[in-house]
Design a protein around this motif. Sequence first.
Motif, PDB file in Angstrom:
ATOM      1  N   MET A 181      52.085 -27.167  54.621  1.00 33.92           N
ATOM      2  CA  MET A 181      51.467 -27.701  53.620  1.00 33.92           C
ATOM      3  C   MET A 181      52.314 -28.603  52.889  1.00 33.92           C
ATOM      4  O   MET A 181      53.515 -27.941  52.330  1.00 33.92           O
ATOM      5  N   ASP A 182      52.189 -29.855  52.958  1.00 31.85           N
ATOM      6  CA  ASP A 182      53.119 -30.599  52.400  1.00 31.85           C
ATOM      7  C   ASP A 182      52.970 -30.758  50.804  1.00 31.85           C
ATOM      8  O   ASP A 182      51.890 -30.432  50.159  1.00 31.85           O
ATOM      9  N   ASP A 183      53.718 -31.496  49.934  1.00 26.82           N
ATOM     10  CA  ASP A 183      53.668 -31.230  48.351  1.00 26.82           C
ATOM     11  C   ASP A 183      52.307 -32.029  47.833  1.00 26.82           C
ATOM     12  O   ASP A 183      51.673 -31.367  46.947  1.00 26.82           O
ATOM     13  N   LEU A 184      52.041 -33.036  48.550  1.00 19.26           N
ATOM     14  CA  LEU A 184      50.830 -33.891  47.987  1.00 19.26           C
ATOM     15  C   LEU A 184      49.647 -33.035  48.182  1.00 19.26           C
ATOM     16  O   LEU A 184      48.715 -32.877  47.248  1.00 19.26           O
ATOM     17  N   GLN A 185      49.458 -32.497  49.433  1.00 20.71           N
ATOM     18  CA  GLN A 185      48.056 -31.738  49.807  1.00 20.71           C
ATOM     19  C   GLN A 185      48.344 -30.498  48.979  1.00 20.71           C
ATOM     20  O   GLN A 185      47.020 -30.163  48.487  1.00 20.71           O
ATOM     21  N   PHE A 186      49.266 -29.933  48.594  1.00 23.30           N
ATOM     22  CA  PHE A 186      49.542 -28.962  47.577  1.00 23.30           C
ATOM     23  C   PHE A 186      48.785 -28.789  46.304  1.00 23.30           C
ATOM     24  O   PHE A 186      47.919 -28.197  45.841  1.00 23.30           O
ATOM     25  N   ARG A 187      49.333 -30.221  45.935  1.00 23.90           N
ATOM     26  CA  ARG A 187      48.833 -30.464  44.551  1.00 23.90           C
ATOM     27  C   ARG A 187      47.278 -30.878  44.168  1.00 23.90           C
ATOM     28  O   ARG A 187      46.629 -30.626  43.237  1.00 23.90           O
ATOM     29  N   ARG A 188      46.859 -31.391  45.479  1.00 20.11           N
ATOM     30  CA  ARG A 188      45.440 -31.902  45.292  1.00 20.11           C
ATOM     31  C   ARG A 188      44.678 -30.308  45.447  1.00 20.11           C
ATOM     32  O   ARG A 188      43.771 -30.275  44.589  1.00 20.11           O
ATOM     33  N   GLN A 189      45.182 -29.612  46.120  1.00 20.81           N
ATOM     34  CA  GLN A 189      44.169 -28.300  46.238  1.00 20.81           C
ATOM     35  C   GLN A 189      44.558 -27.501  44.810  1.00 20.81           C
ATOM     36  O   GLN A 189      43.749 -26.939  44.405  1.00 20.81           O
ATOM     37  N   ALA A 190      45.474 -27.366  44.415  1.00 18.73           N
ATOM     38  CA  ALA A 190      45.949 -26.697  43.066  1.00 18.73           C
ATOM     39  C   ALA A 190      45.017 -27.286  42.000  1.00 18.73           C
ATOM     40  O   ALA A 190      44.585 -26.660  41.224  1.00 18.73           O
ATOM     41  N   TYR A 191      45.176 -28.507  41.688  1.00 18.46           N
ATOM     42  CA  TYR A 191      44.495 -29.272  40.678  1.00 18.46           C
ATOM     43  C   TYR A 191      42.918 -28.970  40.887  1.00 18.46           C
ATOM     44  O   TYR A 191      42.176 -28.796  39.915  1.00 18.46           O
ATOM     45  N   GLY A 192      42.468 -28.964  42.344  1.00  8.23           N
ATOM     46  CA  GLY A 192      41.223 -28.883  42.499  1.00  8.23           C
ATOM     47  C   GLY A 192      40.437 -27.447  42.312  1.00  8.23           C
ATOM     48  O   GLY A 192      39.382 -27.358  41.830  1.00  8.23           O
ATOM     49  N   ASP A 193      41.298 -26.724  42.719  1.00  4.67           N
ATOM     50  CA  ASP A 193      40.812 -25.196  42.517  1.00  4.67           C
ATOM     51  C   ASP A 193      42.222 -24.206  42.472  1.00  4.67           C
ATOM     52  O   ASP A 193      42.830 -23.941  43.516  1.00  4.67           O
ATOM     53  N   PRO A 194      42.938 -23.940  41.319  1.00  9.45           N
ATOM     54  CA  PRO A 194      44.048 -22.893  41.163  1.00  9.45           C
ATOM     55  C   PRO A 194      44.039 -21.718  41.745  1.00  9.45           C
ATOM     56  O   PRO A 194      44.736 -20.920  41.846  1.00  9.45           O
ATOM     57  N   ASN A 195      42.516 -21.107  41.775  1.00  7.03           N
ATOM     58  CA  ASN A 195      42.280 -20.025  42.382  1.00  7.03           C
ATOM     59  C   ASN A 195      41.875 -19.786  43.901  1.00  7.03           C
ATOM     60  O   ASN A 195      41.398 -18.977  44.257  1.00  7.03           O
ATOM     61  N   ASN A 196      42.373 -20.987  44.496  1.00  8.12           N
ATOM     62  CA  ASN A 196      42.304 -21.203  45.974  1.00  8.12           C
ATOM     63  C   ASN A 196      42.854 -19.785  46.540  1.00  8.12           C
ATOM     64  O   ASN A 196      44.010 -19.538  46.401  1.00  8.12           O
ATOM     65  N   GLN A 197      42.119 -19.444  47.624  1.00  5.81           N
ATOM     66  CA  GLN A 197      42.643 -18.057  48.202  1.00  5.81           C
ATOM     67  C   GLN A 197      42.766 -18.320  49.872  1.00  5.81           C
ATOM     68  O   GLN A 197      42.932 -17.204  50.693  1.00  5.81           O
ATOM     69  N   SER A 198      43.030 -19.465  50.062  1.00  7.82           N
ATOM     70  CA  SER A 198      43.217 -19.832  51.469  1.00  7.82           C
ATOM     71  C   SER A 198      44.570 -19.361  51.943  1.00  7.82           C
ATOM     72  O   SER A 198      45.440 -19.386  51.204  1.00  7.82           O
ATOM     73  N   ASP A 199      44.720 -18.722  53.214  1.00  6.86           N
ATOM     74  CA  ASP A 199      46.092 -18.294  53.643  1.00  6.86           C
ATOM     75  C   ASP A 199      47.266 -19.331  53.700  1.00  6.86           C
ATOM     76  O   ASP A 199      48.319 -19.078  53.072  1.00  6.86           O
ATOM     77  N   GLU A 200      46.783 -20.566  54.006  1.00  6.40           N
ATOM     78  CA  GLU A 200      47.897 -21.560  53.765  1.00  6.40           C
ATOM     79  C   GLU A 200      48.120 -21.982  52.353  1.00  6.40           C
ATOM     80  O   GLU A 200      49.409 -21.947  51.990  1.00  6.40           O
ATOM     81  N   PHE A 201      47.346 -21.838  51.339  1.00  8.83           N
ATOM     82  CA  PHE A 201      47.632 -22.223  49.932  1.00  8.83           C
ATOM     83  C   PHE A 201      48.611 -20.943  49.489  1.00  8.83           C
ATOM     84  O   PHE A 201      49.587 -21.190  48.867  1.00  8.83           O
ATOM     85  N   LEU A 202      47.924 -19.747  49.825  1.00 10.36           N
ATOM     86  CA  LEU A 202      48.751 -18.472  49.347  1.00 10.36           C
ATOM     87  C   LEU A 202      50.117 -18.381  49.899  1.00 10.36           C
ATOM     88  O   LEU A 202      51.107 -17.976  49.393  1.00 10.36           O
ATOM     89  N   ALA A 203      50.048 -18.802  51.062  1.00 11.21           N
ATOM     90  CA  ALA A 203      51.755 -18.731  51.966  1.00 11.21           C
ATOM     91  C   ALA A 203      52.520 -19.939  51.445  1.00 11.21           C
ATOM     92  O   ALA A 203      53.865 -19.223  51.007  1.00 11.21           O
ATOM     93  N   HIS A 204      51.977 -20.977  50.810  1.00  8.05           N
ATOM     94  CA  HIS A 204      52.883 -21.818  50.354  1.00  8.05           C
ATOM     95  C   HIS A 204      53.298 -21.291  48.868  1.00  8.05           C
ATOM     96  O   HIS A 204      54.797 -21.538  48.576  1.00  8.05           O
TER      97      HIS A 204
END
Length: 235
Positions: free
Chosen positions: A1-24
């Motif tokens: 997951m690149d930094d731009l994709q990470f920040r989009r997901q973080a701002y949209g849902d900081p409680n994201n529980q996807s495996d990719e998000f948690l691994a990052h």
Amino acid sequence: MDDLQFRRQAYGDPNNQSDEFLAHLAENEDDAKFVKDLKVFDQKLTQALNIDVPEDLADKLLLRQQLNLHQQTKKRGRYMMAMAASVAFVVGISFSLLRFTPVNLSENSLAHVHHETKALVMEQDIGFNDVNFKLASIKGLSDSKFIKQPGRVFYTSYCDFQGVKSLHLVMADELGNKVTLFIVPAESRVVLEEAFADNQYKGKSFQTADAYMVLVGEPASDLDFVKKEVENTFI
């Protein structure tokens, strides 16, 4: 997951529980701290917007819409406050501001009668003690009361005049025509007109020691008869 994709997901849902998000987060300490701060901010925002909405909010909004239509008909140059707020915080502020604006009893009374049509079809027989019970709970009217029955009373309920809690009655004139009576606590921001009308109803207002009395009826109704009934029974 690149930094731009990470920040989009973080701002949209900081409680994201996807495996990719948690691994990052597990691999990036700074990003994990950033998400933690976002969660704290999200929680504070939720608490700030957690404002109780009055149970009768829908009725108040409809009533304000009716009052706005009435004022437009009379071609007045005033604007009503926004009523379609989608956030509870904004709604709360709007109703607070109404408490500091002048209250025109004639316009508000006509709007109430047009809006609360169910009141005019009620056929109850309400005793003056029941009316006094409601009066006792209204600030500014707790010492006021009816000393005897003021003719027939078909309906009684609380109503709100831009933040001023009042009493709404439907009574009978000498011929049985229904007349609406509003009993409003006397306060400085209330504007009282002795006589008023629109294309469907006529009105008459008078004042007692602690209250404003506003009568509204159809053109054939005898408002003076009901006025005398009230004057002879209300202290």
